[in-house]
Design an enzyme around this catalytic site. Structure first.
Site, PDB file in Angstrom:
ATOM      1  N   ASP A 145       0.870  -1.182   0.000  1.00  0.00           N
ATOM      2  CA  ASP A 145       0.000   0.000   0.000  1.00  0.00           C
ATOM      3  C   ASP A 145       0.907   1.232   0.000  1.00  0.00           C
ATOM      4  O   ASP A 145       2.133   1.116  -0.173  1.00  0.00           O
ATOM      5  CB  ASP A 145      -0.977  -0.036   1.199  1.00  0.00           C
ATOM      6  CG  ASP A 145      -0.279   0.274   2.520  1.00  0.00           C
ATOM      7  OD1 ASP A 145       0.976   0.269   2.577  1.00  0.00           O
ATOM      8  OD2 ASP A 145      -0.995   0.533   3.511  1.00  0.00           O
ATOM      9  N   HIS A 146       0.325   2.399   0.229  1.00  0.00           N
ATOM     10  CA  HIS A 146       1.135   3.625   0.203  1.00  0.00           C
ATOM     11  C   HIS A 146       2.194   3.624   1.311  1.00  0.00           C
ATOM     12  O   HIS A 146       3.266   4.175   1.135  1.00  0.00           O
ATOM     13  CB  HIS A 146       0.234   4.861   0.326  1.00  0.00           C
ATOM     14  CG  HIS A 146      -0.581   4.884   1.574  1.00  0.00           C
ATOM     15  ND1 HIS A 146      -1.741   4.133   1.703  1.00  0.00           N
ATOM     16  CD2 HIS A 146      -0.421   5.524   2.758  1.00  0.00           C
ATOM     17  CE1 HIS A 146      -2.258   4.339   2.917  1.00  0.00           C
ATOM     18  NE2 HIS A 146      -1.473   5.169   3.573  1.00  0.00           N
ATOM     19  N   CYS A 201       3.407  -2.778   4.121  1.00  0.00           N
ATOM     20  CA  CYS A 201       2.567  -1.628   4.468  1.00  0.00           C
ATOM     21  C   CYS A 201       3.401  -0.762   5.399  1.00  0.00           C
ATOM     22  O   CYS A 201       4.619  -0.907   5.437  1.00  0.00           O
ATOM     23  CB  CYS A 201       1.223  -2.066   5.041  1.00  0.00           C
ATOM     24  SG  CYS A 201       1.245  -2.836   6.659  1.00  0.00           S
ATOM     25  N   GLY A 202       2.773   0.139   6.128  1.00  0.00           N
ATOM     26  CA  GLY A 202       3.560   1.025   6.981  1.00  0.00           C
ATOM     27  C   GLY A 202       4.234   0.272   8.115  1.00  0.00           C
ATOM     28  O   GLY A 202       5.430   0.407   8.354  1.00  0.00           O
ATOM     29  N   GLY A 253      -1.081  -4.497   9.521  1.00  0.00           N
ATOM     30  CA  GLY A 253      -2.391  -4.571   8.852  1.00  0.00           C
ATOM     31  C   GLY A 253      -2.357  -5.547   7.690  1.00  0.00           C
ATOM     32  O   GLY A 253      -3.263  -6.372   7.517  1.00  0.00           O
ATOM     33  N   HIS A 266      10.467 -23.433  10.117  1.00  0.00           N
ATOM     34  CA  HIS A 266       9.642 -24.119  11.117  1.00  0.00           C
ATOM     35  C   HIS A 266       8.139 -24.031  10.828  1.00  0.00           C
ATOM     36  O   HIS A 266       7.409 -24.976  11.103  1.00  0.00           O
ATOM     37  CB  HIS A 266       9.879 -23.525  12.516  1.00  0.00           C
ATOM     38  CG  HIS A 266      11.224 -23.841  13.087  1.00  0.00           C
ATOM     39  ND1 HIS A 266      11.520 -23.712  14.427  1.00  0.00           N
ATOM     40  CD2 HIS A 266      12.374 -24.268  12.494  1.00  0.00           C
ATOM     41  CE1 HIS A 266      12.783 -24.063  14.658  1.00  0.00           C
ATOM     42  NE2 HIS A 266      13.328 -24.381  13.483  1.00  0.00           N
ATOM     43  N   ARG A 305       8.262 -32.691  13.857  1.00  0.00           N
ATOM     44  CA  ARG A 305       7.546 -31.841  14.820  1.00  0.00           C
ATOM     45  C   ARG A 305       6.961 -30.591  14.148  1.00  0.00           C
ATOM     46  O   ARG A 305       5.883 -30.139  14.504  1.00  0.00           O
ATOM     47  CB  ARG A 305       8.436 -31.477  16.004  1.00  0.00           C
ATOM     48  CG  ARG A 305       9.598 -30.540  15.696  1.00  0.00           C
ATOM     49  CD  ARG A 305      10.499 -30.401  16.932  1.00  0.00           C
ATOM     50  NE  ARG A 305      11.427 -29.297  16.844  1.00  0.00           N
ATOM     51  CZ  ARG A 305      12.566 -29.319  16.143  1.00  0.00           C
ATOM     52  NH1 ARG A 305      12.889 -30.393  15.439  1.00  0.00           N
ATOM     53  NH2 ARG A 305      13.367 -28.272  16.134  1.00  0.00           N
ATOM     54  N   ARG A 320       2.913 -29.668  13.664  1.00  0.00           N
ATOM     55  CA  ARG A 320       2.353 -28.369  14.066  1.00  0.00           C
ATOM     56  C   ARG A 320       1.673 -27.691  12.885  1.00  0.00           C
ATOM     57  O   ARG A 320       0.614 -27.059  13.034  1.00  0.00           O
ATOM     58  CB  ARG A 320       3.463 -27.487  14.651  1.00  0.00           C
ATOM     59  CG  ARG A 320       3.943 -28.040  15.980  1.00  0.00           C
ATOM     60  CD  ARG A 320       5.297 -27.497  16.400  1.00  0.00           C
ATOM     61  NE  ARG A 320       5.803 -28.252  17.560  1.00  0.00           N
ATOM     62  CZ  ARG A 320       7.090 -28.309  17.926  1.00  0.00           C
ATOM     63  NH1 ARG A 320       8.012 -27.659  17.227  1.00  0.00           N
ATOM     64  NH2 ARG A 320       7.449 -29.009  18.974  1.00  0.00           N
TER      65      ARG A 320
HETATM   66  C1  RB5 Z   1      -1.417   3.243   6.197  1.00  0.00           C
HETATM   67  O1  RB5 Z   1      -1.335   4.558   6.588  1.00  0.00           O
HETATM   68  C2  RB5 Z   1      -1.034   2.310   7.318  1.00  0.00           C
HETATM   69  O2  RB5 Z   1      -1.995   2.301   8.295  1.00  0.00           O
HETATM   70  C3  RB5 Z   1      -0.823   0.926   6.743  1.00  0.00           C
HETATM   71  O3  RB5 Z   1       0.174   0.995   5.768  1.00  0.00           O
HETATM   72  C4  RB5 Z   1      -0.332  -0.134   7.716  1.00  0.00           C
HETATM   73  O4  RB5 Z   1       0.727   0.329   8.477  1.00  0.00           O
HETATM   74  C5  RB5 Z   1      -1.323  -0.787   8.535  1.00  0.00           C
HETATM   75  O5  RB5 Z   1      -1.001  -1.684   9.326  1.00  0.00           O
END
Ligand code: RB5
Length: 149
Positions: A8-9, A66-67, A71, A99, A134, A138
């Site tokens: 993402d950005h 992502c940042g 997320g 693992h 093992r 799991r």
């Molecule tokens: C985006 O601003 C940010 O929330 C996303 O990239 C990420 O870090 C979410 O976990």
């Protein structure tokens, strides 16, 4: 190995550098975007793209940015067949594969810089699931949880 990558950005500043590193290491990279910076894009969309690439056999593994990495990791782990982990240290980046058979490496571009991220993707991409009894046991239990929903 075929490796998908998406961001993402928040992850955008690292993606091009990591594509170049993976290609230099001899991997075939499937770049699923974002292809330009868009502050309004949403990480679940990119998690879905890499999850679908794995589910459809277009990629064996993926790197998802992502940042924070969090997320993207949460969203990716909602998809069947995806085992994603945030790994901001090199031990976890290879041990997660060895693992736990992790197939999606999640990174936070606001947490790690380019030099460390390059080492993380290299460790992840070169690691192999050990297949030790093992760990297989799991993994079977993890897959049973996924199946039960
Ligand atoms: C985006 O601003 C940010 O929330 C996303 O990239 C990420 O870090 C979410 O976990």
């Amino acid at each position: 190995m075929k490796i998908a990558i998406a961001c993402d950005h928040g992850g955008f500043p690292l993606k091009a550098e990591l594509v170049a590193v993976l290609e230099k290491l001899g991997h075939e990279v499937l770049d699923l975007g974002a292809h330009q910076y868009d502050a309004k894009d949403d990480y679940p969309d990119f998690a879905r793209y890499v999850g679908q690439a794995i589910q459809h056999g277009q990629a064996e593994r993926a790197v998802l940015l992502c940042g924070s990495g969090i997320g993207a990791c949460v969203a990716a782990n909602k998809m069947k067949g995806v085992r994603a982990g945030v790994c901001h240290d090199t031990y976890s980046a290879h041990q997660g594969v060895e693992h736990d058979d992790v197939n999606v490496l999640c990174l936070g571009a606001r947490i790690v810089g380019g030099a460390l991220a390059e080492e993380l993707v290299a460790a992840f991409a070169s690691a192999k699931f050990s297949g030790e009894q093992r760990h297989s046991r799991r993994l079977e239990k993890v897959l049973a949880i996924e199946k039960a929903g």
